[in-house]
Design a protein around this motif. Structure first.
Motif, PDB file in Angstrom:
ATOM      1  N   TRP A  94      -1.662   0.552   8.082  1.00 53.71           N
ATOM      2  CA  TRP A  94      -2.401  -0.145   7.031  1.00 53.71           C
ATOM      3  C   TRP A  94      -2.560  -1.627   7.370  1.00 53.71           C
ATOM      4  CZ3 TRP A  94      -0.991  -4.241   3.855  1.00 53.71           C
ATOM      5  CH2 TRP A  94      -1.943  -4.574   2.878  1.00 53.71           C
TER       6      TRP A  94
ATOM      7  N   ASN B 164       0.863  -1.176   0.000  1.00 48.70           N
ATOM      8  CA  ASN B 164       0.000   0.000   0.000  1.00 48.70           C
ATOM      9  C   ASN B 164       0.899   1.225   0.000  1.00 48.70           C
ATOM     10  OD1 ASN B 164      -1.438   2.208   1.840  1.00 48.70           O
ATOM     11  ND2 ASN B 164      -3.072   0.938   0.939  1.00 48.70           N
TER      12      ASN B 164
ATOM     13  N   GLU C 184      -6.582 -10.644   6.613  1.00 44.63           N
ATOM     14  CA  GLU C 184      -5.155 -10.667   6.281  1.00 44.63           C
ATOM     15  C   GLU C 184      -4.802 -11.772   5.296  1.00 44.63           C
ATOM     16  OE1 GLU C 184      -0.719 -10.766   8.344  1.00 44.63           O
ATOM     17  OE2 GLU C 184      -2.496 -10.945   9.608  1.00 44.63           O
TER      18      GLU C 184
ATOM     19  N   THR D 138      -5.959 -11.053   1.818  1.00 49.17           N
ATOM     20  CA  THR D 138      -5.253  -9.884   1.309  1.00 49.17           C
ATOM     21  C   THR D 138      -3.835 -10.248   0.874  1.00 49.17           C
ATOM     22  OG1 THR D 138      -6.530  -8.407   2.743  1.00 49.17           O
ATOM     23  CG2 THR D 138      -4.454  -7.550   1.863  1.00 49.17           C
TER      24      THR D 138
ATOM     25  N   ILE E  26      -5.922  -3.960   8.228  1.00 48.05           N
ATOM     26  CA  ILE E  26      -6.259  -5.225   7.561  1.00 48.05           C
ATOM     27  C   ILE E  26      -6.497  -6.316   8.601  1.00 48.05           C
ATOM     28  CG2 ILE E  26      -5.337  -7.051   6.074  1.00 48.05           C
ATOM     29  CD1 ILE E  26      -6.272  -4.546   4.572  1.00 48.05           C
TER      30      ILE E  26
END
Length: 522
Positions: free
Chosen positions: A47, A38, A57, A60, A51
């Motif tokens: 960030w 990010n 997580e 992602t 998450i």
């Protein structure tokens, strides 16, 4: 301090802060060339904390690695690595020390156990204390384990399934998978006399499981803000609900009582019947005393009471959760594939003796080695551990001094948090084609080269010096119950709502249920 110094400090301190918190991590850090998850990940941990707070997580990280490659920067000082060479082999085969995450999550009674030991030497010493009783040869030849397995399967589990089949009532195999996993392991750990009986004592089972699952959604706070949680608690503020603290204490007392009872039984000097022997407890008890002597820090306690309890608590909780989740998904997948049930049954009925349930007559088990050598059974379990791995989350480590290289990037400094995740590794389409598909044939039909590559990337048990100590026991225990069920029944799905895998370091079905219909095979 002179008057002129103050303006200089007011100018210098913001510049130093600007360099330290923005310019260095963004432009000058050895990590700045690594793809960032990010735009803010290079300069802040907010960030990735967000998450984790959202509890997304694992999914992602999968998307990030698909997009950005084998290494991703998640925070100024944190990396996710998804490759074998320069990844798993370097981090976990190279003995990188564990991150403090394990201490925050897994310490019991204020004492570290093997799982949360961050010092590799200390971890290795503790592991050697127990390795002999968990070895494959020991598990395969254990007379004690044969007795406990037979009783748990044929006296506790299968009669319930027979009755459910006769009554035409669906069975929640999520709960029974957890109950079997706990009973099977605790019978090994403490013996039948002292172990759990969650298969039959539903009240105790529900008490334990409700507390166990209730704390899951609060792990974010204890994992990432343990100091804040502890500080507020001292002030009487419960960031994590009070009932969870109470439930944790009750579960800890429950395990401690079993340790105390095992100690009393051993110290009595009386003979212990086969099936009642607390095998790992005896082994670690003797090893600790041999390594450190019998000195007591408190005259009210027997030697190493709290260290033993911490170890035993961790082992039983891990065994119940990981095997319980895995078995749930085995039964789910096989219930979706009746043709595979028949194929497996044909192989299982070749065992001598077969695992057929009879109401009368003494039942014996086949040799564990014969069960272990059934190819389809092994492939079904292996593929379930790949597709529905019970520990899909990251296994955090810390980079060593002076520098190291990971995934093609050099000069990575010491103290960087790095981790790989089985849930991501197992979805590499170059190694596991159609990775979302549950396909046991991938292990049966692969060439030697393909099998070798899949085995390198298969990470359900972790690897290196921290490979799961209980993997031989767990494999044998799970194969036994799968074989016993499909030697006697067919299964079909009644309700699998919520069967999709949850998020987390460990993760089972979101719905925490799997309703199956059992039909008896005569």
């Amino acid at each position: 301090m002179t008057p002129i110094t103050i303006p200089i400090l007011l100018l210098v301190l913001p510049l130093l802060a600007l360099y330290h918190y923005l310019l260095y991590p963004l432009l000058f850090s050895p990590l700045c060339k690594i793809p960032a998850a990010n735009p803010f990940a290079s300069i802040s941990s907010l960030w990735i904390l967000y998450i984790r707070w959202l509890n997304i997580e694992n999914q992602t990280l999968l998307r990030l690695h698909e997009k950005l490659g084998p290494i991703v920067r998640l925070a100024p000082n944190e990396l996710s690595v998804n490759c074998y060479e320069g990844g798993l082999k370097t981090i976990y085969g190279g003995g990188f020390a564990k991150d403090e995450f394990y201490v925050r999550r897994f310490v019991n009674y204020g004492k570290v156990n093997m799982l949360c030991m961050t010092d590799n030497k200390e971890h290795g010493l503790r592991r050697r204390m127990l390795s002999s009783v968990y070895s494959k040869s020991s598990i395969m030849s254990s007379a004690n384990l044969r007795v406990t397995s037979r009783i748990i399967l044929f006296d506790r589990l299968l009669p319930q399934l027979v009755k459910s089949a006769e009554d035409g009532k669906a069975v929640d195999m999520f709960k029974l998978s957890y109950a079997y996993s706990m009973d099977s392991f605790m019978a090994f750990q403490f013996g039948l006399k002292l172990g759990s009986n969650f298969l039959q004592d539903t009240r105790e089972r529900d008490w334990y499981m409700n507390a166990f699952f209730g704390r899951r959604k609060w792990y974010f706070w204890s994992d990432n803000f343990s100091g804040l949680v502890g500080g507020l608690l001292k002030m009487g503020v419960h960031l994590v609900p009070k009932w969870i603290t109470v439930a944790n204490e009750e579960q800890a007392d429950w395990v401690l009582k079993k340790c105390d009872q095992a100690e009393e039984m051993i110290a009595s000097g009386q003979g212990i019947a086969t099936g009642d022997e607390p095998t790992p407890f005896i082994q670690e008890r003797a090893a600790m005393r041999k390594a450190g002597g019998d000195d007591k820090s408190d005259s009210k306690d027997y030697p190493y009471r709290w260290e033993l309890a911490s170890e035993m608590y961790d082992h039983s909780a891990a065994a119940m959760e990981t095997s319980g989740d895995t078995l749930t998904y085995v039964f789910y997948e096989l219930s979706r594939h009746p043709e595979l049930q028949k194929k497996l049954r044909d192989e299982l009925l070749q065992l001598d003796p077969p695992l057929r349930y009879t109401v009368d007559g003494e039942v014996d088990l086949p040799e564990f080695k014969a069960l272990d050598n059934i190819p389809l059974l092994s492939a079904i379990l292996q593929e379930t551990l790949r597709r529905w791995t019970p520990v899909p989350g990251g296994q955090p480590r810390v980079t060593p001094s002076p520098v190291c290289s990971l995934a093609g990037y050099d000069n990575i400094p010491p103290g960087v948090k790095v981790h790989s995740s089985a849930g991501v590794l197992h979805r590499n389409p170059n190694v596991f084609p159609n990775p979302e598909e549950w396909n046991p044939d991938r292990w049966l039909e692969a060439s030697d080269k393909q099998t070798s590559e899949m085995s390198r990337w298969f990470w359900a048990w972790s690897s290196g010096g921290t490979t799961c100590l209980g993997n031989n026991f767990a494999t044998n225990s799970m194969k036994l119950v799968i074989a016993a069920v499909y030697s006697n029944f067919t299964t079909s799905i009644v309700d699998a709502e919520g069967i999709e895998q949850d998020e987390g370091y460990t993760a089972g079905p979101k719905g925490s249920k799997l309703m199956l219909q059992f039909n008896r095979i005569e």
